[in-house]
Write a protein that holds these residues in place. Structure first.
Motif, PDB file in Angstrom:
ATOM      1  N   LYS A 164      23.482   9.132 168.823  1.00  0.00           N
ATOM      2  CA  LYS A 164      23.793  10.442 168.249  1.00  0.00           C
ATOM      3  C   LYS A 164      23.898  11.467 169.364  1.00  0.00           C
ATOM      4  N   VAL A 165      24.977  12.229 169.367  1.00  0.00           N
ATOM      5  CA  VAL A 165      25.192  13.273 170.369  1.00  0.00           C
ATOM      6  C   VAL A 165      25.425  14.588 169.642  1.00  0.00           C
ATOM      7  N   THR A 166      24.688  15.618 170.046  1.00  0.00           N
ATOM      8  CA  THR A 166      24.782  16.926 169.400  1.00  0.00           C
ATOM      9  C   THR A 166      25.031  17.994 170.453  1.00  0.00           C
ATOM     10  N   ALA A 167      26.058  18.780 170.254  1.00  0.00           N
ATOM     11  CA  ALA A 167      26.377  19.852 171.198  1.00  0.00           C
ATOM     12  C   ALA A 167      25.196  20.794 171.356  1.00  0.00           C
ATOM     13  N   THR A 224      22.500  20.101 172.963  1.00  0.00           N
ATOM     14  CA  THR A 224      21.291  19.320 173.204  1.00  0.00           C
ATOM     15  C   THR A 224      21.324  18.745 174.611  1.00  0.00           C
ATOM     16  N   SER A 228      32.471   9.490 173.742  1.00  0.00           N
ATOM     17  CA  SER A 228      32.799   9.136 172.365  1.00  0.00           C
ATOM     18  C   SER A 228      33.374   7.736 172.320  1.00  0.00           C
ATOM     19  N   THR A 257      29.891  18.728 173.117  1.00  0.00           N
ATOM     20  CA  THR A 257      30.655  18.461 171.894  1.00  0.00           C
ATOM     21  C   THR A 257      29.819  17.626 170.945  1.00  0.00           C
ATOM     22  N   THR A 258      29.973  17.874 169.647  1.00  0.00           N
ATOM     23  CA  THR A 258      29.358  17.030 168.621  1.00  0.00           C
ATOM     24  C   THR A 258      30.459  16.182 167.993  1.00  0.00           C
ATOM     25  N   SER A 289      32.250  13.338 165.535  1.00  0.00           N
ATOM     26  CA  SER A 289      32.089  13.079 164.104  1.00  0.00           C
ATOM     27  C   SER A 289      31.360  11.780 163.830  1.00  0.00           C
ATOM     28  N   THR A 349      28.557   8.516 165.325  1.00  0.00           N
ATOM     29  CA  THR A 349      27.488   8.154 166.261  1.00  0.00           C
ATOM     30  C   THR A 349      27.877   6.937 167.102  1.00  0.00           C
TER      31      THR A 349
END
Length: 625
Positions: free
Chosen positions: A103-106, A108, A134, A165-166, A168, A170
């Motif tokens: 999981k990648v969250t902008a 963070t 991604s 970037t987040t 869409s 995981t």
């Protein structure tokens, strides 16, 4: 509609144990332990095989796991070797796919680290990029470090990668790529690669925040560790050993677990204990007791001969000293102090082995020899036996037993009076593992259903009623990946991006959060009935708490008679189920909130009626004095 009158006593029969509701845990990689990389240190892998590259893939390059001629540590003999062809290298490297994704969250920041060295000095000059990417290769965050071919000894690189970037999905990766030039082919070895998101309470080498918070929300009072069959090992040599799970990660060799997965032991004994402190839980700690699960089933296990048992007893003594010993008197305790915890951890209960109703013949001497030695060293501790109660006969007589049961909903409903007939002879009981795991219609359940959770709640009212002898209880297992798992159902399911709370989770939470300090006797449910209840008093809050499980598919009216001077005219109800939805359904990743507790108000008095909905668990809280 059926109707039953329940008369509650104003006089408590016994106090509620403070440790009654808690959690049992089996292993940590890819779940509670926050490490995002799978197979980060190539532990328990055979060099040169495809299997050794589990979780890794090449990026325009040649990679292989090798037995390093100069390993990063004696505990981690393998490394990942990247071959760089002569000329210009552009974005050559490898990537890790995580445990079913990352999981990648902008916004963070992720903490990355790795060791590298050139096995042979060269003139290579360039950069290593550590990035989050991604599924299409788009860079989501990156940091770079300069490297030269003269670096022939291991060097650690620690980087912070801020995600920009987040995506869409995981289905992301952590990539290591090299850019540079060399007149000839070069090789770079990498070891102990790691990637952590922000952790629960920001602990280094800590817990995955969303899973940890879900567990914290249950307000558990104990944590059973290191948990279950994973303690025993598939062989004696591969057993769980406390000293191989503490200290620097470079010194932890890892081990093959009993169900075919590798334990990195990054979530080791020290991390277990600090996790207990973070959630204000007491540890119920097991020590290895001379039995390994060699063979196709636990019944095929191998026991250490009594004449050879001494060193294993000493290892258990050292383990306990690590937890509670005096650093001035014990090397194990001094090690704990060196890790930043000079004060002893809290410890009251030590479990001798796990499920020793397997290997019960040898448990007679294994129990006797180990408990005799441990009591001499630690006279204030309580030691829990794991064989069947009273069979075989153990000396010294156990003061506590651990009982496990997995079965269908009907078993739990029919056994709500399981402990009522036990002798009150001073022996205490730990319901260390229990769950509805199957139904006649479905077989093995993939997720807990409303029906299974309501049946467990019925059984739990019996545990609460008998908490004069049942001092602790834990649903098991605690966590399961929805992508890869060895066992279903689980209290919490998860994937790379989310946590899914089951119906059983909410039952455990309802009982744990709404606990009392005194048990109030009341009219007993029918042993062959379908509606079950327990009543407790929360003395500091001046509350009476009534827990009700209606396992029938029809509603039942209960008339409660409360013999108190004052009873509030309004109370609260927390209700799980009862909405007319099919009781065979579950909370799933596709529909994670099908069943959640709903809080509302209820009219109350010294005598009041409550209609327990079909297939439901209710918790009524009433102010009374």
């Amino acid at each position: 509609m059926a109707q039953t009158t329940v008369t509650v006593s104003a006089t408590a029969s016994h106090p509620i144990p403070t440790a009654l509701w808690g959690q049992m845990f089996e292993s940590g990689d890819g779940g509670l332990y926050a490490e995002l990389l799978q197979n980060r240190a190539f532990q328990v892998m055979t060099p040169g095989t495809t299997a050794a590259l589990l979780g890794w893939k090449a990026l325009k390059a040649t990679i292989a796991v090798i037995a390093d001629s100069k390993p990063v540590s004696s505990a981690l003999p393998n490394s990942l070797q990247l071959t760089i062809p002569a000329g210009n290298a552009v974005a050559l490297g490898f990537a890790n796919t995580g445990f079913s994704g990352i999981k990648v969250t902008a916004g963070t920041t992720y903490k990355a680290s790795f060791y590298y060295r050139f096995p042979t000095a060269s003139t290579f000059s360039g950069t290593i990029s550590a990035s989050l990417q991604s599924s299409t290769g788009a860079v989501l965050g990156v940091q770079k470090v300069s490297v030269v071919g003269s670096q022939t000894t291991w060097k650690q690189v620690q980087l912070s990668i801020a995600a920009t970037t987040t995506p869409s999905s995981t289905a992301n990766t952590f990539a290591i790529t090299v850019d540079g030039t060399s007149p000839s082919e070069d090789k770079i070895n990498f070891a102990m690669l790691s990637l952590f998101p922000p952790t629960f309470k920001n602990r280094a080498n800590g817990m995955r925040a969303d899973i940890a918070q879900a567990l914290a929300d249950m307000k558990p009072s104990f944590f059973r560790l290191p948990g279950g069959n994973n303690l025993e090992g598939p062989t004696i040599a591969a057993r769980w050993q406390w000293n191989a799970t503490v200290g620097p990660l470079l010194n932890r060799p890892g081990r093959l677990g009993d169900w075919g997965y590798v334990n990195t032991d990054g979530f080791g004994l020290f991390e277990h204990l600090t996790w207990c402190e973070d959630l204000n839980m007491q540890p119920i700690m097991a020590v290895w007791a001379g039995y390994a699960l060699t063979g196709a089933s636990p019944r095929d296990g191998t026991s250490v001969a009594e004449a050879d048992f001494g060193p294993y007893i000493q290892q258990a003594i050292d383990q306990i000293n690590f937890v509670i010993g005096d650093p001035a008197k014990s090397a194990a305790a001094a090690l704990r102090s060196s890790l930043g915890h000079p004060a002893p951890f809290a410890l009251k209960y030590v479990e001798i082995g796990n499920e020793d109703f397997f290997g019960s013949t040898t448990y007679v001497y294994r129990w006797k020899d180990m408990v005799t030695a441990l009591k001499a060293q630690f006279p204030t501790l309580h030691f829990i036996a794991t064989s069947n109660v009273g069979s075989p006969v153990l000396t010294p007589k156990p003061t506590e037993y651990d009982i496990h049961v997995y079965d269908a909903p009907t078993w739990f409903v029919q056994n709500t009076f399981y402990y009522d007939g036990f002798k009150r002879d001073g022996t205490q009981y730990f319901e260390g593992e229990y769950a509805v795991t199957k139904t006649p219609a479905v077989g093995r359940l993939p997720f807990p259903t409303l029906e299974s959770a309501v049946a467990e709640a019925a059984f739990m009212t019996g545990l609460e009623r008998n908490s004069d002898i049942v001092f602790a209880a834990a649903y098991a297992p605690l966590l399961g990946s929805v992508v890869t798992h060895q066992w279903t159902p689980n209290l919490l399911a998860f994937d790379a991006g989310s946590v899914y709370k089951s119906t059983s989770f909410y039952v455990q939470q309802l009982f744990s959060v709404n606990r009392g300090d005194q048990y109030l006797p009341s009219t007993l449910p029918s042993k062959t009935g379908t509606v079950f209840w327990s009543v407790v008093r929360n003395t500091p809050a001046g509350q009476i708490i009534i827990k009700i499980s209606n396992t029938a598919t029809t509603a039942t009216t209960l008339t409660f008679v409360l013999p108190f001077k004052t009873v509030a005219t309004k109370g609260t109800i927390q209700l799980l189920g009862g909405g007319g939805t099919n009781e065979t359904l579950s909370n799933t990743p596709a529909n994670p909130t099908l069943f959640v507790p709903v809080t509302s108000s209820i009219n109350t008095a010294k005598t009041f009626n409550y209609v327990a909905p079909a297939s439901s668990v209710s918790v009524l809280t009433i102010t009374a004095s």
